[in-house]
Design an enzyme around this catalytic site. Structure first.
Site, mmCIF file in Angstrom:
data_model
loop_
_atom_site.group_PDB
_atom_site.id
_atom_site.type_symbol
_atom_site.label_atom_id
_atom_site.label_comp_id
_atom_site.label_asym_id
_atom_site.label_seq_id
_atom_site.Cartn_x
_atom_site.Cartn_y
_atom_site.Cartn_z
ATOM 1 C CB SER A 10 -0.852 0.063 1.429
ATOM 2 O OG SER A 10 -1.355 1.214 1.535
ATOM 3 C CG HIS A 35 -3.772 -1.724 -1.567
ATOM 4 N ND1 HIS A 35 -4.706 -2.271 -2.082
ATOM 5 C CD2 HIS A 35 -4.050 -1.085 -0.532
ATOM 6 C CE1 HIS A 35 -5.930 -2.398 -1.345
ATOM 7 N NE2 HIS A 35 -5.430 -1.331 -0.183
ATOM 8 C CG ASP A 37 -5.112 2.183 1.067
ATOM 9 O OD1 ASP A 37 -6.130 1.335 0.749
ATOM 10 O OD2 ASP A 37 -4.093 1.718 1.418
ATOM 11 C CG MET A 39 -8.527 6.679 2.733
ATOM 12 S SD MET A 39 -7.848 6.654 4.256
ATOM 13 C CE MET A 39 -6.861 5.101 3.999
ATOM 14 C CG HIS A 68 -9.329 -0.437 -0.518
ATOM 15 N ND1 HIS A 68 -8.802 -0.424 0.669
ATOM 16 C CD2 HIS A 68 -10.456 -0.359 -0.161
ATOM 17 C CE1 HIS A 68 -9.504 -0.608 1.681
ATOM 18 N NE2 HIS A 68 -10.620 -0.564 1.313
ATOM 19 C CG MET A 70 -11.462 2.691 2.138
ATOM 20 S SD MET A 70 -9.928 2.795 3.011
ATOM 21 C CE MET A 70 -8.721 2.806 1.827
ATOM 22 C CG MET A 139 -11.460 -3.284 4.994
ATOM 23 S SD MET A 139 -10.103 -2.753 4.207
ATOM 24 C CE MET A 139 -8.871 -2.173 5.595
ATOM 25 N N GLY A 144 -9.182 3.539 7.268
ATOM 26 C CA GLY A 144 -9.009 5.011 7.325
ATOM 27 C C GLY A 144 -7.372 5.576 7.670
ATOM 28 N N GLY A 146 -3.209 3.626 8.042
ATOM 29 C CA GLY A 146 -2.250 2.515 8.055
ATOM 30 C C GLY A 146 -1.619 2.458 9.588
ATOM 31 C CG ASP A 175 -6.104 -3.156 3.309
ATOM 32 O OD1 ASP A 175 -4.970 -2.923 3.803
ATOM 33 O OD2 ASP A 175 -6.866 -2.320 2.543
ATOM 34 N N GLY A 176 -4.645 -4.832 6.129
ATOM 35 C CA GLY A 176 -4.659 -4.097 7.407
ATOM 36 C C GLY A 176 -3.916 -4.978 8.542
ATOM 37 N N GLY A 197 1.275 -2.165 4.393
ATOM 38 C CA GLY A 197 1.834 -0.777 4.178
ATOM 39 C C GLY A 197 2.992 -0.647 5.155
ATOM 40 C CB SER A 198 2.953 -0.278 8.775
ATOM 41 O OG SER A 198 1.963 0.465 8.738
HETATM 42 C C1 DX5 Z 1 -6.378 1.067 5.716
HETATM 43 C C2 DX5 Z 1 -5.870 0.904 3.952
HETATM 44 C C3 DX5 Z 1 -4.716 -0.113 4.108
HETATM 45 C C4 DX5 Z 1 -3.542 0.395 4.977
HETATM 46 C C5 DX5 Z 1 -2.769 -0.883 5.340
HETATM 47 O O1 DX5 Z 1 -7.297 1.981 5.678
HETATM 48 O O2 DX5 Z 1 -6.961 0.270 3.559
HETATM 49 O O3 DX5 Z 1 -4.487 -0.543 2.901
HETATM 50 O O4 DX5 Z 1 -2.662 1.306 4.292
HETATM 51 O O5 DX5 Z 1 -1.555 -0.315 6.359
HETATM 52 P P1 DX5 Z 1 -0.951 -1.130 7.368
HETATM 53 O O6 DX5 Z 1 -0.385 -2.680 6.390
HETATM 54 O O7 DX5 Z 1 0.112 -0.367 7.964
HETATM 55 O O8 DX5 Z 1 -2.064 -1.781 8.300
HETATM 56 ZN ZN ZN Z 2 -6.431 -0.722 1.338
#
Ligand code: DX5
Ligand code: ZN
Length: 219
Positions: A10, A35, A37, A39, A68, A70, A139, A144, A146, A175-176, A197-198
């Site tokens: 992500s 990916h 995101d 929002m 994705h 959101m 999810m 919202g 990471g 995801d998450g 992501g992280s």
């Molecule tokens: C959260 C996003 C994720 C997020 C994942 O709302 O949809 O894609 O970036 O990040 P990590 O891996 O840090 O949980």
């Molecule tokens: Zn996502």
């Protein structure tokens, strides 16, 4: 042979000032998908990027852009994201009352249609629309932000979605809160693709090593 996990890093956790280079680095580092995101500050309490950003990063990779959404409503923006170069368009089951229409609209644009489920939404919500979906995104945190912790109940939810999918040709993406330590359990529950992501951007040693560690963890 064990199935190959799909890794979708992500870019939410990337350096936005160098987004193109970041996308290329993930591509070269072995990402399968990228990916994105999106929002809107309404469906989720954060604002990120829109179709312009998807168009801007498109030249930096030939790999699928896994977008994705959101956002609510999502339907008025599907065409713009498709034209910007998205390959997968994932709408939330909670984002509107007409999930079939959203998924049909995505397929009509020639893109893979995905449906995402918030952690509190009964998995049965996607059942009636499965014949119109190419991807289900489970999810494993509240969307919202990471950097949140993986919700353990997600494992049962992944297994339940897998059961509902049956013999249909649909991928499950999760995801998450995903990293090398929980990847194997998520795969074992029935996932095909992992968003991270992280655990990729926060790792020391570069993206290739972090993606490899996630693949190894998934074995
Ligand atoms: C959260 C996003 C994720 C997020 C994942 O709302 O949809 O894609 O970036 O990040 P990590 O891996 O840090 O949980
Ligand atoms: Zn996502």
């Amino acid at each position: 042979m064990a199935k190959q996990v799909i890794i979708s890093p992500s870019i939410l956790a990337s350096d936005f000032a160098r987004l193109g280079e970041e996308v290329t680095a993930l591509d070269k580092g072995g990402a399968d998908w990228i990916h994105v995101d999106v929002m809107d500050g309404h469906f989720v309490p954060n604002i990120t990027m829109g179709p312009n950003v998807v168009a801007a990063i498109r030249p930096y990779t030939a790999k699928p852009l896994d977008v994705h959404l959101m956002i609510a409503p999502a339907d008025p923006y599907l065409e713009a994201f498709a034209k910007a170069g998205a390959d997968h368009l994932i709408v939330h089951a909670e984002a509107g009352p007409h999930l079939h229409r959203s998924l049909q609209a995505i397929r009509a644009l020639g893109k893979k249609a995905g449906v995402a489920l918030n952690p509190a939404t009964p998995v049965e919500a996607v059942g009636p629309a499965l014949d119109y979906a190419d991807l289900v995104l489970v999810m494993s945190v509240s969307p919202g932000f990471g950097g949140q912790s993986f919700l353990p109940a997600s494992l049962e939810r992944i297994a339940a979605v897998r059961k509902m999918i049956g013999r249909r040709d649909i991928l499950i993406e999760v995801d998450g809160g995903i990293g090398p330590a929980n990847a194997a359990a998520i795969l074992a529950a029935g996932a095909d693709a992992l968003v991270a992501g992280s655990s990729i951007f926060g790792a020391k040693g570069g993206y290739a090593a972090a993606i490899a560690a996630l693949r190894k963890g998934a074995k």
